[in-house]
Scaffold this motif. Sequence first.
Motif, PDB file in Angstrom:
ATOM      1  N   UNK A 153       9.521   1.148  -8.451  1.00 31.52           N
ATOM      2  CA  UNK A 153      10.658   1.579  -7.307  1.00 31.52           C
ATOM      3  C   UNK A 153      10.218   0.962  -5.932  1.00 31.52           C
ATOM      4  N   UNK A 154       8.896   0.730  -5.615  1.00 30.02           N
ATOM      5  CA  UNK A 154       8.316   0.062  -4.455  1.00 30.02           C
ATOM      6  C   UNK A 154       8.079  -1.390  -4.557  1.00 30.02           C
ATOM      7  N   UNK A 155       8.471  -2.033  -5.798  1.00 32.65           N
ATOM      8  CA  UNK A 155       8.320  -3.352  -6.033  1.00 32.65           C
ATOM      9  C   UNK A 155       6.942  -3.837  -5.999  1.00 32.65           C
ATOM     10  N   UNK A 156       5.939  -2.820  -6.301  1.00 39.60           N
ATOM     11  CA  UNK A 156       4.517  -3.256  -6.111  1.00 39.60           C
ATOM     12  C   UNK A 156       4.184  -4.297  -7.685  1.00 39.60           C
ATOM     13  N   UNK A 157       4.212  -3.574  -8.666  1.00 46.84           N
ATOM     14  CA  UNK A 157       4.232  -4.588  -9.865  1.00 46.84           C
ATOM     15  C   UNK A 157       2.663  -4.213 -10.404  1.00 46.84           C
ATOM     16  N   UNK A 158       1.863  -3.473  -9.834  1.00 44.14           N
ATOM     17  CA  UNK A 158       0.543  -2.686 -10.497  1.00 44.14           C
ATOM     18  C   UNK A 158       1.117  -1.885 -11.674  1.00 44.14           C
ATOM     19  N   UNK A 181      13.487  -9.931  -6.612  1.00 43.54           N
ATOM     20  CA  UNK A 181      13.057  -8.625  -5.762  1.00 43.54           C
ATOM     21  C   UNK A 181      11.573  -8.387  -5.648  1.00 43.54           C
ATOM     22  N   UNK A 182      10.805  -9.530  -5.714  1.00 42.81           N
ATOM     23  CA  UNK A 182       9.377  -9.533  -5.521  1.00 42.81           C
ATOM     24  C   UNK A 182       8.755  -8.309  -6.126  1.00 42.81           C
ATOM     25  N   UNK A 183       8.924  -7.948  -7.534  1.00 43.22           N
ATOM     26  CA  UNK A 183       8.331  -6.681  -8.005  1.00 43.22           C
ATOM     27  C   UNK A 183       7.176  -7.213  -8.787  1.00 43.22           C
ATOM     28  N   UNK A 184       7.104  -8.060  -9.777  1.00 37.58           N
ATOM     29  CA  UNK A 184       5.831  -8.632 -10.431  1.00 37.58           C
ATOM     30  C   UNK A 184       5.625  -7.758 -11.766  1.00 37.58           C
ATOM     31  N   UNK A 238      -1.093  -1.627  -1.176  1.00 36.83           N
ATOM     32  CA  UNK A 238      -0.425  -1.164   0.185  1.00 36.83           C
ATOM     33  C   UNK A 238       0.635  -2.196   0.681  1.00 36.83           C
ATOM     34  N   UNK A 239       0.421  -3.469   0.209  1.00 33.74           N
ATOM     35  CA  UNK A 239       1.366  -4.640   0.562  1.00 33.74           C
ATOM     36  C   UNK A 239       2.317  -4.778  -0.286  1.00 33.74           C
ATOM     37  N   UNK A 240       2.408  -3.975  -1.619  1.00 32.88           N
ATOM     38  CA  UNK A 240       3.496  -4.150  -2.488  1.00 32.88           C
ATOM     39  C   UNK A 240       3.412  -5.526  -3.193  1.00 32.88           C
ATOM     40  N   UNK A 241       2.169  -5.757  -3.652  1.00 34.45           N
ATOM     41  CA  UNK A 241       2.119  -7.073  -4.200  1.00 34.45           C
ATOM     42  C   UNK A 241       2.059  -7.084  -5.756  1.00 34.45           C
ATOM     43  N   UNK A 242       0.809  -6.435  -6.127  1.00 37.53           N
ATOM     44  CA  UNK A 242       0.622  -6.127  -7.644  1.00 37.53           C
ATOM     45  C   UNK A 242      -0.342  -7.058  -8.364  1.00 37.53           C
ATOM     46  N   UNK A 243      -0.778  -8.184  -7.791  1.00 34.18           N
ATOM     47  CA  UNK A 243      -1.987  -8.875  -8.277  1.00 34.18           C
ATOM     48  C   UNK A 243      -3.182  -7.876  -8.514  1.00 34.18           C
ATOM     49  N   UNK A 244      -3.933  -8.166  -9.490  1.00 32.02           N
ATOM     50  CA  UNK A 244      -5.072  -7.271  -9.618  1.00 32.02           C
ATOM     51  C   UNK A 244      -6.383  -7.947 -10.180  1.00 32.02           C
ATOM     52  N   UNK A 245      -7.447  -7.599 -10.033  1.00 35.85           N
ATOM     53  CA  UNK A 245      -8.485  -8.367 -10.452  1.00 35.85           C
ATOM     54  C   UNK A 245      -9.384  -7.203 -11.527  1.00 35.85           C
ATOM     55  N   UNK A 246      -8.428  -6.411 -11.842  1.00 34.36           N
ATOM     56  CA  UNK A 246      -9.165  -5.744 -13.190  1.00 34.36           C
ATOM     57  C   UNK A 246      -9.424  -4.336 -12.903  1.00 34.36           C
TER      58      UNK A 246
END
Length: 496
Positions: free
Chosen positions: A116-121, A229-232, A446-454
Amino acid sequence: MLLRPSAHDLKFIAHDLGRILAVVALAGLLPLGWALARREWAPASHVLVMIGFCILAAGAAQLIDPGRRTKVDWSHGLVVVALTWLVVPAVATIPLYLSGHYGSWIDSYFDAMSGVTTTGLAVIEDLDHLSDAANMWRHTIQFLGGQGIVLAALTFFSASGALSLYQAEGRDDRIFPSVGSTARFIWLVSIVHLIFGVTALTIDGVIGQGFTFDRSLFHALAVFMAAFDTGGFSPQSTSIAYYHSALYEVIIAVLMVAGAMSFGLHHAIWTKRRGLVRNLEVRTLAITMGITIVVTLIGLTAIYADPSGLVRRGLFQVVSAHTGTGFATVSSAELSRWSGLAFAGMAVAMALGGMSSSTAGGVKSLRIGLTVRALIDTVKAALLPEHTVMPANYTQYGRQRLDARLAQSVMTVSLLYVGLYLFGAAVGIANGYGLQESLFESVSAAAAVGLSVGVTSPAMPLIMKLTMIFQMWIGRLEFIAAFALAGFVWSTVAGE
């Protein structure tokens, strides 16, 4: 802040929330239709449970007669929006939890909030074997969240206080005099991009990757909703690396940039307005994206020897980070090896985000530009003679005035984001993770990105999951609505 809210106030809030749940029920028709077409009976029943709950709750809320609203209180809009972004993920989690791909309800709520927050994690288990219907629901809630849940409700329902609801959701652009006209234009932009984006992705899927038409269409729809929608969220666990297609990545990159642009800029481009390169936000985004790309590519020269692979990986990842999308063409393990300049470039890109009144998160380019402009003006004022009068103006779809109140506001929100990033990093460090990976994951949430390093995984400590849920929620609301809700709850409990 609402002080001593009356029963009248609570009725209006419940009434507005009911309309929003009706929109969620309507959104559920897309995965339901897909499930029926694919004969996925169990996932269809899960979606039906969610739709039925929304209809019952919305119906009950509409039975409440709030009476005539004689005064539109700004705090009502803030409270409704803050509650919306807590309640909707709780409802959206129903099909996810019933899918059997989550270890707990908190895990499914984590993904629903992320969507919903378009984060993607994501902390989903075995994504590659998730049903198409449940996968479609994950992407539908990203599309709904990116467009704005309250905005969607305002599209279908007229409401007094519409402006307060619209702006409380973090939108500043009033492209047309009425909120309804502005909402319809935003949906028009999205539909046009949907037509071109889904068509291009479907064609590439069929011709370039050998997918069947229905499989290609499914991936195109899912990827479009997450990209624009920059969700990821991705239909596959390997994200965009699954497709092994440079053309697919180019199409996605265009959609990500389009999603990170404000809808006001879309309107200006469509109407061929001149002088857009002088706009402070446009220039700021171009400069920060250029700098983070260069810094990241320089840092990656120590990791990748092949220039073409370096540029392809670096460009896509930075664009994904800066637009707040979170798509990746490299694995989390590979991304965790990016250190030094590459890490700095990615972290800064994620923290800054896209434009205001867009689907992207982060501090936003307009705030960055205004903060830099205010600092430059302060330095100039200190160097000039004491009584010199300096014009404090900037260009943003016309000449605007940068007064002390605006400067203080943008600096305050920017510092709150920095504090939120550091807070999440501190929680990560306290749970045994390193500084770099804790900071990266915190900024991503916090920035609603969704990239992760594991770090983000089903095995992550509960306190980390709850912290990131909080970061995703308050970061999407840009703080003010969350503060208003806290004041509302306090005044209700304390009676002050």
